[in-house]
Write a protein that holds these residues in place. Structure first.
Motif, mmCIF file in Angstrom:
data_model
loop_
_atom_site.group_PDB
_atom_site.id
_atom_site.type_symbol
_atom_site.label_atom_id
_atom_site.label_comp_id
_atom_site.label_asym_id
_atom_site.label_seq_id
_atom_site.Cartn_x
_atom_site.Cartn_y
_atom_site.Cartn_z
ATOM 1 N N SER A 179 -13.783 4.304 -48.960
ATOM 2 C CA SER A 179 -14.028 3.394 -47.835
ATOM 3 C C SER A 179 -15.105 3.935 -46.891
ATOM 4 C CB SER A 179 -12.735 3.154 -47.059
ATOM 5 O OG SER A 179 -12.278 4.360 -46.469
ATOM 6 N N PRO A 180 -15.798 3.037 -46.181
ATOM 7 C CA PRO A 180 -16.779 3.480 -45.188
ATOM 8 C C PRO A 180 -16.097 4.310 -44.099
ATOM 9 C CG PRO A 180 -17.005 1.131 -45.658
ATOM 10 C CD PRO A 180 -15.738 1.572 -46.307
ATOM 11 N N PRO A 181 -16.645 5.459 -43.747
ATOM 12 C CA PRO A 181 -16.004 6.320 -42.733
ATOM 13 C C PRO A 181 -15.730 5.598 -41.418
ATOM 14 C CG PRO A 181 -17.766 7.509 -43.849
ATOM 15 C CD PRO A 181 -17.845 6.086 -44.332
ATOM 16 N N ALA A 182 -16.598 4.651 -41.064
ATOM 17 C CA ALA A 182 -16.426 3.951 -39.790
ATOM 18 C C ALA A 182 -15.126 3.151 -39.737
ATOM 19 C CB ALA A 182 -17.617 3.033 -39.535
ATOM 20 N N ARG A 183 -14.585 2.788 -40.887
ATOM 21 C CA ARG A 183 -13.339 2.008 -40.895
ATOM 22 C C ARG A 183 -12.100 2.894 -40.683
ATOM 23 N NH1 ARG A 183 -12.561 -3.008 -42.131
ATOM 24 N NH2 ARG A 183 -10.576 -2.581 -43.176
ATOM 25 N N ASN A 184 -12.236 4.165 -40.891
ATOM 26 C CA ASN A 184 -11.128 5.094 -40.674
ATOM 27 C C ASN A 184 -9.842 4.613 -41.357
ATOM 28 O OD1 ASN A 184 -9.702 7.306 -39.688
ATOM 29 N ND2 ASN A 184 -9.177 6.287 -37.759
ATOM 30 N N GLU A 185 -9.941 4.273 -42.634
ATOM 31 C CA GLU A 185 -8.786 3.735 -43.351
ATOM 32 C C GLU A 185 -7.704 4.773 -43.607
ATOM 33 O OE1 GLU A 185 -9.526 1.218 -46.669
ATOM 34 O OE2 GLU A 185 -10.738 -0.179 -45.496
ATOM 35 N N ALA A 186 -8.030 6.042 -43.430
ATOM 36 C CA ALA A 186 -7.012 7.086 -43.601
ATOM 37 C C ALA A 186 -5.838 6.890 -42.655
ATOM 38 C CB ALA A 186 -7.638 8.460 -43.394
#
Length: 305
Positions: free
Chosen positions: A282-289
């Protein structure tokens, strides 16, 4: 799809007409090459033959067999998964998202003029409810074809105690059984979509894995919940770095043959891998973690009786 309907589809495909009888709302229209001047009759026959082959492969697959009681039980589990079984959670708009999440399945409703990468499902629920004879709330009636009337999360939250949202929550709380039926219907429609999207060489294995998981109510819960949770996995827009995270990808990650509890266990393990890979891609900006722990807890329930 009935044989007559499939025959009609084959004929219209060869003629270059544009609809697929019986495939259902939301299915892609046929890209008729005759209409743009680039297709040959041979190409149309080939296209129709491919569709006929996919239909033949799935025609023997019966609908997912669930009693009404089992369907309602599954619906209530999904309500618990999505919003802790609360009435207030039936109308939500999550931080970082550009759509409302409504009902026991947190069905997506995009605002007017807004679209995103995830499949919208609330309008389909409303259509299903209307066909079932349910009395629709005014906000759904007035905006059925145009989209969610609140443009932002801030607007939506500010209206949380408005007459429109109170009526919508009551409708959603009163139609839990109906929403459960809608969720089961979506699963029944998922297998043909996935087989059509999958490489030819993988179709038999995908169907086999689907069927082995669906042999128990617990397995059906896993399938119904996951396809509602993360989709069929057939949309190009639902990809990170070329990899999807839907039901198709979970089934592709399975290779066992035992049915019953073993199938549900393997499905749960495959879902964990797919979701973990999604977060990595996922894109880091979404912070899906930040969501992964909750997602993994959810798919862990698939292996529990």
């Amino acid at each position: 799809m009935a044989v007559n309907a499939m025959s009609e589809f084959f004929i219209t495909e060869v003629r270059g007409e544009t609809t697929r009888p019986g495939i259902g709302r939301g299915a892609a229209k046929v890209c008729t090459l005759e209409g743009n001047g680039h297709a040959s009759r041979r190409q149309r026959v080939l296209s129709a033959a491919v569709a006929l082959a996919i239909w033949a492969a799935t025609a023997s697959v019966g609908a997912v067999e669930l009693s009404r009681a089992d369907a309602v039980r599954i619906g209530r589990k999904i309500w618990q998964n999505e919003c802790a079984g609360t009435i207030s959670g039936l109308t939500s708009w999550n931080s970082g998202e550009n759509f409302a999440s409504l009902g026991i399945g947190h069905f997506i409703w995009y605002p007017k003029g807004v679209r995103g990468p995830f499949e919208e499902s609330f309008p389909e629920l409303i259509d299903f409810a209307a066909r079932s004879g349910a009395k629709l709330p005014q906000v759904a009636l007035a905006n059925r074809s145009s989209g969610c009337p609140w443009q932002t999360r801030a607007e939506f939250l500010a209206a949380s105690d408005s007459p429109e949202l109170r009526e919508l929550r009551k409708f959603l709380a009163d139609t839990v059984d109906l929403q459960a039926q809608f969720l089961v219907q979506r699963l029944q429609q998922a297998l043909p979509k996935m087989l059509a999207a999958a490489p030819t060489a993988q179709r038999a294995a995908i169907q086999q894995q689907f069927e082995r998981v669906a042999t128990t109510p617990q397995g059906c819960y896993a399938l119904v919940d996951y396809v509602n949770f993360k989709g069929e996995g057939v949309l190009d827009t639902e990809r990170y770095q070329g990899q999807g995270w839907g039901l198709l990808q979970v089934l592709q990650g399975m290779n066992g043959s035992d049915r019953g509890r073993a199938a549900a266990q393997e499905f749960s393990e495959s879902a964990r891998r797919v979701l973990s890979q999604r977060v990595k891609n996922s894109p880091p900006a979404r912070n899906e973690a930040r969501w992964l722990s909750g997602w993994l807890q959810r798919v862990n329930t698939y292996a529990q009786n």
